[in-house]
Design a protein around this motif. Sequence first.
Motif, PDB file in Angstrom:
ATOM      1  N   UNK A 159      -9.226  71.726 117.706  1.00  0.00           N
ATOM      2  CA  UNK A 159     -10.064  71.590 116.346  1.00  0.00           C
ATOM      3  C   UNK A 159      -8.358  71.433 115.736  1.00  0.00           C
ATOM      4  N   UNK A 160      -8.362  70.663 114.450  1.00  0.00           N
ATOM      5  CA  UNK A 160      -7.817  69.976 113.364  1.00  0.00           C
ATOM      6  C   UNK A 160      -6.712  70.839 113.269  1.00  0.00           C
ATOM      7  N   UNK A 161      -6.457  71.822 113.261  1.00  0.00           N
ATOM      8  CA  UNK A 161      -5.770  72.806 112.887  1.00  0.00           C
ATOM      9  C   UNK A 161      -4.808  73.265 113.621  1.00  0.00           C
ATOM     10  N   UNK A 162      -4.967  73.284 114.953  1.00  0.00           N
ATOM     11  CA  UNK A 162      -4.617  73.808 116.043  1.00  0.00           C
ATOM     12  C   UNK A 162      -3.348  71.961 115.961  1.00  0.00           C
ATOM     13  N   UNK A 163      -3.962  70.943 116.058  1.00  0.00           N
ATOM     14  CA  UNK A 163      -3.872  69.667 116.345  1.00  0.00           C
ATOM     15  C   UNK A 163      -2.059  69.936 115.427  1.00  0.00           C
ATOM     16  N   UNK A 164      -2.726  70.061 114.263  1.00  0.00           N
ATOM     17  CA  UNK A 164      -1.477  70.416 112.845  1.00  0.00           C
ATOM     18  C   UNK A 164      -0.486  70.617 113.223  1.00  0.00           C
ATOM     19  N   UNK A 165      -0.443  71.965 113.522  1.00  0.00           N
ATOM     20  CA  UNK A 165       0.390  72.825 114.256  1.00  0.00           C
ATOM     21  C   UNK A 165       1.373  72.698 115.369  1.00  0.00           C
ATOM     22  N   UNK A 166       0.735  71.646 116.294  1.00  0.00           N
ATOM     23  CA  UNK A 166       0.779  71.193 117.164  1.00  0.00           C
ATOM     24  C   UNK A 166       2.348  69.873 116.940  1.00  0.00           C
ATOM     25  N   UNK A 167       2.097  69.919 116.213  1.00  0.00           N
ATOM     26  CA  UNK A 167       2.403  68.241 114.998  1.00  0.00           C
ATOM     27  C   UNK A 167       3.875  68.756 114.978  1.00  0.00           C
ATOM     28  N   UNK A 168       3.777  70.051 113.988  1.00  0.00           N
ATOM     29  CA  UNK A 168       4.713  70.586 113.015  1.00  0.00           C
ATOM     30  C   UNK A 168       5.365  71.085 113.967  1.00  0.00           C
ATOM     31  N   UNK A 169       4.972  71.976 114.933  1.00  0.00           N
ATOM     32  CA  UNK A 169       6.081  72.429 116.060  1.00  0.00           C
ATOM     33  C   UNK A 169       7.195  71.615 116.585  1.00  0.00           C
ATOM     34  N   UNK A 170       6.000  70.302 117.415  1.00  0.00           N
ATOM     35  CA  UNK A 170       6.929  69.801 118.091  1.00  0.00           C
ATOM     36  C   UNK A 170       7.779  68.193 117.088  1.00  0.00           C
ATOM     37  N   UNK A 171       7.387  68.545 115.755  1.00  0.00           N
ATOM     38  CA  UNK A 171       8.198  67.047 114.560  1.00  0.00           C
ATOM     39  C   UNK A 171       8.001  65.766 115.375  1.00  0.00           C
ATOM     40  N   UNK A 172       6.049  65.606 115.959  1.00  0.00           N
ATOM     41  CA  UNK A 172       5.494  64.715 116.131  1.00  0.00           C
ATOM     42  C   UNK A 172       4.687  64.212 114.974  1.00  0.00           C
ATOM     43  N   UNK A 173       4.378  62.976 115.588  1.00  0.00           N
ATOM     44  CA  UNK A 173       3.008  62.781 114.580  1.00  0.00           C
ATOM     45  C   UNK A 173       1.741  61.819 115.324  1.00  0.00           C
ATOM     46  N   UNK A 174       1.651  62.213 116.681  1.00  0.00           N
ATOM     47  CA  UNK A 174       0.357  61.869 116.985  1.00  0.00           C
ATOM     48  C   UNK A 174       0.981  62.517 118.463  1.00  0.00           C
ATOM     49  N   UNK A 175      -0.821  62.975 118.808  1.00  0.00           N
ATOM     50  CA  UNK A 175      -0.923  63.625 120.260  1.00  0.00           C
ATOM     51  C   UNK A 175      -1.779  63.094 121.143  1.00  0.00           C
ATOM     52  N   UNK A 176      -1.288  62.817 122.288  1.00  0.00           N
ATOM     53  CA  UNK A 176      -2.420  62.088 123.170  1.00  0.00           C
ATOM     54  C   UNK A 176      -3.868  62.824 123.078  1.00  0.00           C
ATOM     55  N   UNK A 177      -5.470  62.522 123.420  1.00  0.00           N
ATOM     56  CA  UNK A 177      -6.206  63.888 123.876  1.00  0.00           C
ATOM     57  C   UNK A 177      -6.869  63.505 125.561  1.00  0.00           C
ATOM     58  N   UNK A 178      -6.205  64.548 126.243  1.00  0.00           N
ATOM     59  CA  UNK A 178      -7.036  64.443 127.774  1.00  0.00           C
ATOM     60  C   UNK A 178      -7.876  64.696 127.619  1.00  0.00           C
ATOM     61  N   UNK A 179      -8.920  64.438 128.747  1.00  0.00           N
ATOM     62  CA  UNK A 179      -9.702  65.627 129.447  1.00  0.00           C
ATOM     63  C   UNK A 179      -9.274  65.891 130.489  1.00  0.00           C
ATOM     64  N   UNK A 180      -9.013  66.583 131.157  1.00  0.00           N
ATOM     65  CA  UNK A 180      -8.248  67.107 131.830  1.00  0.00           C
ATOM     66  C   UNK A 180      -7.066  66.416 131.690  1.00  0.00           C
ATOM     67  N   UNK A 181      -6.428  64.830 132.542  1.00  0.00           N
ATOM     68  CA  UNK A 181      -5.069  64.241 133.201  1.00  0.00           C
ATOM     69  C   UNK A 181      -4.969  62.956 132.591  1.00  0.00           C
ATOM     70  N   UNK A 182      -6.797  62.527 132.604  1.00  0.00           N
ATOM     71  CA  UNK A 182      -7.449  61.062 131.923  1.00  0.00           C
ATOM     72  C   UNK A 182      -8.041  61.222 130.632  1.00  0.00           C
ATOM     73  N   UNK A 183      -6.926  60.209 130.186  1.00  0.00           N
ATOM     74  CA  UNK A 183      -6.608  59.829 128.007  1.00  0.00           C
ATOM     75  C   UNK A 183      -7.394  59.419 128.310  1.00  0.00           C
ATOM     76  N   UNK A 184      -8.364  59.886 126.808  1.00  0.00           N
ATOM     77  CA  UNK A 184      -9.368  59.699 126.276  1.00  0.00           C
ATOM     78  C   UNK A 184      -9.712  59.575 124.259  1.00  0.00           C
ATOM     79  N   UNK A 185      -7.759  59.626 124.188  1.00  0.00           N
ATOM     80  CA  UNK A 185      -7.837  59.080 122.687  1.00  0.00           C
ATOM     81  C   UNK A 185      -6.593  59.621 122.582  1.00  0.00           C
ATOM     82  N   UNK A 186      -5.935  59.605 120.485  1.00  0.00           N
ATOM     83  CA  UNK A 186      -5.120  59.673 120.871  1.00  0.00           C
ATOM     84  C   UNK A 186      -5.435  60.201 118.812  1.00  0.00           C
TER      85      UNK A 186
END
Length: 158
Positions: A20-47
């Motif tokens: 969910x969006x809250x989990x992504x926002x927390x990951x971005x805040x924790x890592x001080x980043x503005x983008x996270x790759x979205x993967x199914x397993x190891x395969x990139x499916x989005x950003x």
Amino acid sequence: MSTVANFMTRGVRTMRPDDNLVAASKAMEELNIGAVPVCEGERLVGMVTDRDIIVRGVAQELDLRKCKLSDVMSAHVRTVRDDDDVQEVLREMGKSQVRRLPVVDRNDHLVGIISLGDIAAKQAHDEAQAQQQVGQSLSDISEPAEPDRSHQAPISGP
């Protein structure tokens, strides 16, 4: 020829399309980043970017705990390979107006990310040329995007 492998960041944090969006926002805040790759397993499916969360989630008044990343992420993501020429990558960043690109292998498995900052920081050995190339890419990235939708947000005022 300098390749992407010489500049990219490896061991990138990823998320799943059903996170969910809250989990992504927390990951971005924790890592001080503005983008996270979205993967199914190891395969990139989005950003998903912090901007995606705001514009496609918050501004649309979606329930941030129930909304999935697959609902707001960019699914058609430009990628590069680790053996691509970094000068070509800089041109692609400028043309596409992006500051970072996922790095994938021949099976579309994510192996890293390369950013304009990575290139600028690691090209210090040839500082004058690096500054010129990174500066040109940043200039291209900063051009106003089309279409201009600023007039469509009545809440922001005239």
